[in-house]
Design a protein around this motif. Structure first.
Motif, PDB file in Angstrom:
ATOM      1  N   LEU A 101     -11.331 -69.292 -40.900  1.00 25.44           N
ATOM      2  CA  LEU A 101     -11.793 -70.516 -41.563  1.00 25.44           C
ATOM      3  C   LEU A 101     -12.240 -70.236 -42.990  1.00 25.44           C
ATOM      4  O   LEU A 101     -11.935 -70.991 -43.916  1.00 25.44           O
ATOM      5  CB  LEU A 101     -12.951 -71.133 -40.763  1.00 25.44           C
ATOM      6  N   SER A 147     -10.348 -76.606 -42.093  1.00 23.60           N
ATOM      7  CA  SER A 147     -11.448 -77.064 -41.246  1.00 23.60           C
ATOM      8  C   SER A 147     -11.292 -76.535 -39.824  1.00 23.60           C
ATOM      9  O   SER A 147     -10.217 -76.066 -39.422  1.00 23.60           O
ATOM     10  CB  SER A 147     -11.490 -78.593 -41.228  1.00 23.60           C
ATOM     11  N   ARG A 148     -12.376 -76.633 -39.048  1.00 25.68           N
ATOM     12  CA  ARG A 148     -12.344 -76.208 -37.656  1.00 25.68           C
ATOM     13  C   ARG A 148     -11.344 -77.041 -36.849  1.00 25.68           C
ATOM     14  O   ARG A 148     -10.637 -76.530 -35.980  1.00 25.68           O
ATOM     15  CB  ARG A 148     -13.745 -76.305 -37.043  1.00 25.68           C
ATOM     16  N   THR A 155      -2.818 -77.457 -47.357  1.00 21.86           N
ATOM     17  CA  THR A 155      -3.341 -77.361 -45.996  1.00 21.86           C
ATOM     18  C   THR A 155      -2.246 -77.533 -44.942  1.00 21.86           C
ATOM     19  O   THR A 155      -2.210 -76.810 -43.940  1.00 21.86           O
ATOM     20  CB  THR A 155      -4.438 -78.416 -45.777  1.00 21.86           C
ATOM     21  N   SER A 173     -16.744 -83.287 -33.369  1.00 21.80           N
ATOM     22  CA  SER A 173     -16.460 -84.063 -34.581  1.00 21.80           C
ATOM     23  C   SER A 173     -16.784 -85.544 -34.408  1.00 21.80           C
ATOM     24  O   SER A 173     -17.388 -86.166 -35.292  1.00 21.80           O
ATOM     25  CB  SER A 173     -14.982 -83.910 -34.975  1.00 21.80           C
TER      26      SER A 173
END
Length: 448
Positions: free
Chosen positions: A51, A57-58, A122, A410
């Protein structure tokens, strides 16, 4: 004929001072241990490093891990059939070398993707991780585990549970200390160096062990399972003739997956993979969310392993004498306790101990059931294909776990939602286990 000649290279197992099946337990156990870099237990320690280095992001990392694991699961039935056709050594060597190459790639992934990292591409990073995790999970958690476990199964029959119980003990201990070992390795060599060290061990040194010591089936070397000599007569006395769990029919994969008990056992194992993978992948985050330190998260696997070892030794001994569905009841109950521990980890002091006790029972019984169930229920003739189908479901379950836990945090700000969902499914499967009778027994009763 070629396989039989190859079975006695570089030495004949029959010339070993004692029954070579006991050595097979050692090498098969080592094969499963060598799969740790491809297991969630081995990946989870590197999660935060990935990460930080890849700037994703996770949720994005969990998504790539999920897709890669799902993709690898669909390849496992083919790998099982390949194992049935080629045997253990060619398949295991290919898996070990493949796993080693993927680990070399991972050890350099930050520099290889530096351009995309700099431009914050990404999507490209996630797609690359998807392919990486697909191969990592396929070679490690999938193929290397299947062939190592099936090799041990082939060398024992009536004493299968007792014999493979010893293997399960060493595997459980190795898996339990692996996070701490890998954490120490990372501190000594950085996370890139740790992956490179494992690549050399798995991809370069272990294939030599496979070629020299792995063997497919005792029959290929003129031996019989359990160490019985080829010329030994079948006992004539009623006492010796009695076999508690005779194999009346050799099921093929298509017949096995149409059988209700197959789905109960496979789904129970797949559900464990889902829950335990999700918990392990985010273990430090789970403990942090509960207000507990990282050291408690890393070290929780040791007491879990102690309980798992005791459970494995007891269960493996009794598994040769009782219906396996009884063990499934305890496995489901243990899983429910462990999940309740995760749910109440941050609110009660006993949540931590429930995780240890529940996960210990669950993982200890998994080792026994994953080894004994398929040959007892469906025979050895198509073991690779049948276990490949089951492993597909298990790996598929492990794919969903990290994403389920990540989404729970989340969207709801807590891991409890994913915990309650896992609890509900496990509870239902435990009830279904009451009807998971051995199909060989059903056939025997029909034949009178």
């Amino acid at each position: 004929m070629k396989r039989r000649a190859w079975a006695n290279f570089p030495f004949h197992p029959g010339k070993w001072p004692f029954f070579y099946g006991w050595m097979i337990l050692i090498w098969g156990s080592l094969g499963i241990i060598m799969s740790i870099p491809g297991q969630t237990m081995g990946v989870s320690v590197f999660t935060d490093s990935l990460l930080g280095s890849l700037h994703i992001s996770r949720d994005e990392l969990s998504f790539a891990y999920m897709l890669g694991t799902i993709g690898s699961s669909f390849m496992l039935p083919w790998a099982g059939r390949l194992y049935d056709r080629l045997g253990v050594r060619p398949t295991a060597v290919a898996a070990a070398v493949g796993l080693g190459l993927i680990l070399i790639w991972l050890s350099n992934i930050d520099s290889l993707l530096s351009g995309w990292i700099a431009t914050q591409a990404t999507s490209a990073i996630v797609i690359t991780l998807f392919v990486t995790f697909l191969l990592l999970r396929f070679f490690g958690q999938g193929v290397l585990t299947i062939v190592s476990r099936n090799m041990m199964i082939q060398w024992f029959d009536r004493r299968r549970g007792f014999a493979t119980g010893f293997s399960s003990v060493f595997v459980s201990l190795a898996f339990s200390i692996s996070p701490l070992f890998l954490f120490t390795l990372i501190e000594a060599y950085t996370w890139e160096g740790a992956w490179m060290v494992m690549a050399l061990l798995v991809g370069l040194l272990f294939p030599v062990v496979i070629i020299v010591f792995f063997r497919n089936r005792p029959e290929d070397s003129g031996l019989l399972p359990d160490g019985r000599s080829p010329g030994e007569e079948v006992a004539t006395s009623a006492k010796k003739k009695k076999i508690l769990f005779p194999v009346i029919k050799e099921f093929n994969a298509a017949e096995a997956i149409r059988n209700f008990p197959f789905w109960v056992f496979a789904l129970m194992m797949a559900m464990q993979a889902l829950y335990f993978t999700g918990f392990t992948f985010h273990v430090m985050s789970v403990f942090a969310e509960a207000g507990l330190p990282d050291t408690m998260a890393i070290t929780i696997f040791q007491p879990v392993a102690i309980i798992a070892v005791v459970v494995t030794l007891v269960a493996s001994s009794v598994s040769d004498h009782i219906p396996l569905k009884y063990l499934l009841y305890f496995k489901g109950g243990g899983a429910c306790l462990g999940i309740l521990g995760v749910i109440f980890l941050g609110t009660t002091s006993w949540g931590y101990y429930l995780i240890i006790i529940g996960n210990g029972f669950m993982t200890g019984l998994y080792s026994v059931l994953a080894t004994v169930t398929w040959p007892r229920y469906y025979g050895r003739a198509h073991l690779g294909a049948i276990s490949g189908q089951a492993m597909m479901m298990i790996v598929f379950g492990s794919a969903l776990g990290p994403m389920l836990f990540s989404r729970s945090l989340s969207y709801f700000g807590t891991y409890n939602v994913s915990g309650w969902l896992c609890f509900a499914v496990y509870f239902i499967l435990t009830i279904m286990a009451f009807w998971a009778d051995n199909p060989q027994k059903v056939l025997a009763e029909r034949q009178g």
